[in-house]
Write a protein that holds these residues in place. Structure first.
Motif, PDB file in Angstrom:
ATOM      1  N   ARG A 116       0.826  -1.206   0.000  1.00 36.26           N
ATOM      2  CA  ARG A 116       0.000   0.000   0.000  1.00 36.26           C
ATOM      3  C   ARG A 116       0.866   1.265   0.000  1.00 36.26           C
ATOM      4  NH1 ARG A 116      -4.722  -1.505   4.489  1.00 36.26           N
ATOM      5  NH2 ARG A 116      -5.454  -3.417   3.451  1.00 36.26           N
ATOM      6  N   ASP A 117       0.370   2.306  -0.657  1.00 36.43           N
ATOM      7  CA  ASP A 117       1.027   3.606  -0.613  1.00 36.43           C
ATOM      8  C   ASP A 117      -0.020   4.681  -0.325  1.00 36.43           C
ATOM      9  OD1 ASP A 117      -0.381   3.948  -2.945  1.00 36.43           O
ATOM     10  OD2 ASP A 117       1.336   4.520  -4.163  1.00 36.43           O
ATOM     11  N   GLU A 118       0.433   5.903  -0.131  1.00 39.30           N
ATOM     12  CA  GLU A 118      -0.471   6.966   0.288  1.00 39.30           C
ATOM     13  C   GLU A 118      -1.410   7.408  -0.823  1.00 39.30           C
ATOM     14  OE1 GLU A 118      -0.170  11.351   2.450  1.00 39.30           O
ATOM     15  OE2 GLU A 118       1.543   9.967   2.474  1.00 39.30           O
ATOM     16  N   TRP A 119      -1.051   7.122  -2.081  1.00 38.52           N
ATOM     17  CA  TRP A 119      -1.926   7.517  -3.186  1.00 38.52           C
ATOM     18  C   TRP A 119      -3.180   6.654  -3.217  1.00 38.52           C
ATOM     19  CZ3 TRP A 119      -1.777   4.995  -8.479  1.00 38.52           C
ATOM     20  CH2 TRP A 119      -2.741   5.566  -9.322  1.00 38.52           C
ATOM     21  N   LEU A 120      -3.013   5.339  -3.227  1.00 37.86           N
ATOM     22  CA  LEU A 120      -4.165   4.437  -3.301  1.00 37.86           C
ATOM     23  C   LEU A 120      -4.811   4.193  -1.936  1.00 37.86           C
ATOM     24  CD1 LEU A 120      -2.888   1.748  -5.855  1.00 37.86           C
ATOM     25  CD2 LEU A 120      -4.489   3.634  -6.252  1.00 37.86           C
ATOM     26  N   PHE A 121      -4.039   4.365  -0.862  1.00 34.05           N
ATOM     27  CA  PHE A 121      -4.559   4.156   0.491  1.00 34.05           C
ATOM     28  C   PHE A 121      -4.221   5.398   1.327  1.00 34.05           C
ATOM     29  CE2 PHE A 121      -4.066   0.035  -1.366  1.00 34.05           C
ATOM     30  CZ  PHE A 121      -5.103  -0.728  -0.881  1.00 34.05           C
ATOM     31  N   PRO A 122      -5.033   6.458   1.206  1.00 33.16           N
ATOM     32  CA  PRO A 122      -4.717   7.735   1.864  1.00 33.16           C
ATOM     33  C   PRO A 122      -4.692   7.624   3.382  1.00 33.16           C
ATOM     34  CG  PRO A 122      -6.457   7.992   0.209  1.00 33.16           C
ATOM     35  CD  PRO A 122      -6.264   6.527   0.413  1.00 33.16           C
ATOM     36  N   ASP A 123      -4.143   8.651   3.992  1.00 35.45           N
ATOM     37  CA  ASP A 123      -4.110   8.736   5.443  1.00 35.45           C
ATOM     38  C   ASP A 123      -5.535   8.728   5.994  1.00 35.45           C
ATOM     39  OD1 ASP A 123      -4.138  10.378   8.097  1.00 35.45           O
ATOM     40  OD2 ASP A 123      -2.021   9.874   7.769  1.00 35.45           O
ATOM     41  N   HIS A 165       2.684  -0.488 -15.272  1.00 35.35           N
ATOM     42  CA  HIS A 165       3.374  -0.317 -13.988  1.00 35.35           C
ATOM     43  C   HIS A 165       4.887  -0.399 -14.173  1.00 35.35           C
ATOM     44  CE1 HIS A 165       4.076  -0.702  -9.620  1.00 35.35           C
ATOM     45  NE2 HIS A 165       4.994  -1.588  -9.964  1.00 35.35           N
ATOM     46  N   ALA A 166       5.345  -1.356 -14.971  1.00 36.31           N
ATOM     47  CA  ALA A 166       6.784  -1.553 -15.158  1.00 36.31           C
ATOM     48  C   ALA A 166       7.436  -0.381 -15.882  1.00 36.31           C
ATOM     49  CB  ALA A 166       7.030  -2.846 -15.922  1.00 36.31           C
ATOM     50  N   LEU A 167       6.688   0.271 -16.779  1.00 34.34           N
ATOM     51  CA  LEU A 167       7.248   1.360 -17.573  1.00 34.34           C
ATOM     52  C   LEU A 167       7.042   2.730 -16.943  1.00 34.34           C
ATOM     53  CD1 LEU A 167       6.172   0.229 -21.166  1.00 34.34           C
ATOM     54  CD2 LEU A 167       8.390  -0.097 -20.044  1.00 34.34           C
ATOM     55  N   SER A 168       6.338   2.786 -15.830  1.00 36.96           N
ATOM     56  CA  SER A 168       5.945   4.075 -15.253  1.00 36.96           C
ATOM     57  C   SER A 168       6.960   4.571 -14.228  1.00 36.96           C
ATOM     58  CB  SER A 168       4.588   3.958 -14.559  1.00 36.96           C
ATOM     59  OG  SER A 168       3.614   3.525 -15.471  1.00 36.96           O
ATOM     60  N   PRO A 169       7.168   5.889 -14.156  1.00 40.61           N
ATOM     61  CA  PRO A 169       7.947   6.453 -13.046  1.00 40.61           C
ATOM     62  C   PRO A 169       7.247   6.181 -11.724  1.00 40.61           C
ATOM     63  CG  PRO A 169       7.605   8.072 -14.796  1.00 40.61           C
ATOM     64  CD  PRO A 169       6.714   6.911 -15.106  1.00 40.61           C
ATOM     65  N   ALA A 170       7.986   6.241 -10.648  1.00 40.16           N
ATOM     66  CA  ALA A 170       7.432   5.893  -9.336  1.00 40.16           C
ATOM     67  C   ALA A 170       6.273   6.794  -8.935  1.00 40.16           C
ATOM     68  CB  ALA A 170       8.531   5.943  -8.270  1.00 40.16           C
ATOM     69  N   ASP A 171       6.302   8.048  -9.378  1.00 39.51           N
ATOM     70  CA  ASP A 171       5.262   8.990  -8.977  1.00 39.51           C
ATOM     71  C   ASP A 171       4.255   9.266 -10.087  1.00 39.51           C
ATOM     72  OD1 ASP A 171       7.004  10.263 -10.632  1.00 39.51           O
ATOM     73  OD2 ASP A 171       7.130  12.131  -9.480  1.00 39.51           O
ATOM     74  N   ALA A 172       4.123   8.353 -11.043  1.00 41.71           N
ATOM     75  CA  ALA A 172       3.255   8.596 -12.211  1.00 41.71           C
ATOM     76  C   ALA A 172       1.778   8.639 -11.831  1.00 41.71           C
ATOM     77  CB  ALA A 172       3.488   7.526 -13.263  1.00 41.71           C
ATOM     78  N   ARG A 173       1.370   7.828 -10.870  1.00 47.54           N
ATOM     79  CA  ARG A 173      -0.023   7.748 -10.447  1.00 47.54           C
ATOM     80  C   ARG A 173      -0.954   7.490 -11.630  1.00 47.54           C
ATOM     81  NH1 ARG A 173      -0.856  11.838  -5.290  1.00 47.54           N
ATOM     82  NH2 ARG A 173       0.883  11.010  -4.066  1.00 47.54           N
TER      83      ARG A 173
END
Length: 477
Positions: A116-123, A165-173
């Motif tokens: 999980r990350d903050e983009w898909l699973f917000p605070d 996902h594999a071709l995307s930058p980490a912050d592409a969202r």
């Protein structure tokens, strides 16, 4: 200057359409409010397509392609506006990149907390105030819809999610999936132009290239349907001359989004010999089995995911729920609707297969797909992307009314209710019927004029499929 005027007018209309789409997607309108602006964009689209008819032939293809780039790019100006499906795509891509089958765990499963990350699973602090956030059992929330159920998407779509996902930058969202969908949408436009320059009128490509459904549903909402559309158009373009290749491409389309299975009767149009039928069907079935196999081996559970639950949720197993079978329910008891769909679709399928034109398989495919939409009255507007592409291939623009009906059902149906779904699809059915009547009447008038002139009849027989083409086009809708 007079010869250039239609070109200038059409280009200006496309500019206005692009600007209207940008304003619509960057605005805050939702539901019926969004539908109003969306309908305005469809009106601009229709006007531009009519204006294109007067553009000089040499300028048509460049204008269609330039308009496609502008209209498609409009879908990139904002985050997904009317759907959260792309967040599930992003999650499935991330899960696969970790070496886990997307069919084994729901997003809410504690076993995947580390992904999980903050983009898909917000605070949790923003969960009560954010838009389109689904609650979790632990008090948190997620952008992923239906977080408690397994994924529904077939393996080719899952492969697409992993590739993005594999071709995307980490912050592409969301931008990565939107950009990938834009590339696929333009690829469909290019393929349509190529096919229609050889076997039709390239002006028809504008039905897809400039349609507001493409920037809204295929690009902004990044629906995986556009991947299935690309494979579907490719399959129908080659199946008449390369049946095995066509079958392979159709199998990939079905394994990207199950809906393209309705194209099979069109792909088999006029192929009455068993050897010809098997040359298409066997490769299609084989491809579906082959792309599912790696996921079957990797997964501990069923690779069908939430498919059965989705059908129940949408009311396809209960004619009284969700506005499904809305037109049939006007004339039949609710319980009779599902078998009526089966009966009518069987008749349409047999008619397309037996009387269809093998040189124009998209004609029968449009009939089967459009009929399925009118019978099932689905509540999701992006399903109709396939229908829009078929209209581009065949040119029977009246079927676009079905795509607009799907948008009305999705955007206004939850507020207005089943009456909205019934009214939207009823109006679409009337439009399709009027188009069929006008084309049939035009055919009879042309035949009468030719008969009255006592023109000599050709001594050679018709080209293969000509009689079937005329019968299907004028007699079956």
């Amino acid at each position: 200057m007079p010869r250039a005027r239609p070109l200038v007018v059409t280009a200006l209309l496309l500019a206005v359409l692009t600007a209207a789409l940008v304003v619509l997607l960057r605005g805050n309108a939702l539901g019926a409010g969004f539908l109003t602006g969306y309908a305005g964009c469809w009106a601009l689209f229709a006007t531009a397509v009519v204006a294109l008819r007067r553009v000089p032939a040499r300028a048509v293809v460049p204008l269609v392609l330039a308009g496609a780039v502008a209209v498609t790019a409009a879908g990139l100006v904002a985050a997904p506006h009317t759907s959260t499906d792309s967040y599930r795509y992003a999650w499935d891509g991330r899960v696969q990149a970790a070496g886990i089958s997307p069919y084994d765990h729901a997003p809410a499963d504690p076993a995947l907390v580390r992904l999980r990350d903050e983009w898909l699973f917000p605070d949790p602090a923003v969960c009560a105030h954010g838009r389109d956030l689904a609650p979790l059992a632990d008090g948190g929330c997620t952008r992923v819809n239906r977080p408690a159920v397994h994924t529904i998407y077939p393996p080719v779509a899952e492969g697409w999610f992993l590739l993005v996902h594999a071709l995307s930058p980490a912050d592409a969202r969301h931008k990565a999936l939107q950009t990938g969908a834009a590339v696929l949408s333009l690829a469909v436009t290019g393929l349509l132009v190529t096919v229609l320059r050889r076997r039709g009128d390239p002006r028809q490509a504008a039905f897809w290239a400039w349609c507001p459904a493409v920037p809204v549903e295929a690009v902004n909402n990044a629906h995986a349907d556009v991947l299935a559309v690309l494979f579907s158009v490719a399959a129908l373009a080659v199946v008449a001359r390369r049946r095995v290749t066509g079958g392979i491409l159709l199998g990939l389309a079905i394994a990207a989004k199950l809906l393209p299975v309705v194209l099979l009767p069109g792909a088999l149009s006029g192929l009455r010999r068993p050897r010809m039928l098997l040359a298409v069907v066997v490769p299609a079935v084989t491809v579906v089995g082959m792309v599912y196999l790696p996921y079957v081996l990797l997964s501990d559970g069923s690779v069908l995911g939430y498919l059965g639950g989705y059908a129940q949720e949408e009311g396809y197993d209960d004619a009284g729920a969700g506005g499904r079978y809305a037109l049939l329910r006007l004339v039949l008891p609710d319980a009779w609707a599902p078998p009526a769909v089966l009966l009518v679709m069987t008749a349409v399928t047999l008619a397309v297969w037996w009387r269809g034109d093998p040189e124009h398989p998209w004609r029968g495919a449009l009939l089967t797909t459009g009929s399925a939409f009118l019978l099932l009255t689905p509540g999701y507007s992006w399903y109709a992307l396939l229908l829009v592409a078929l209209v581009s291939l065949d040119g029977r623009w009246e079927w676009l009314a079905v795509a607009l009906a799907g948008a009305a059902a999705y955007l206004a149906g939850p507020v207005i209710g089943v009456a909205c779904v019934t009214g939207a699809y009823g109006a679409a059915a009337l439009m399709v019927g009027a188009g069929w009547w006008a084309r049939r009447r035009g055919h009879h008038l042309t035949a009468a004029e030719q008969g009255g002139s006592e023109a000599p009849q050709p001594t050679t027989g018709p080209r293969p499929g000509q009689d079937a083409e005329a019968e299907l086009h004028n007699g079956a809708g």
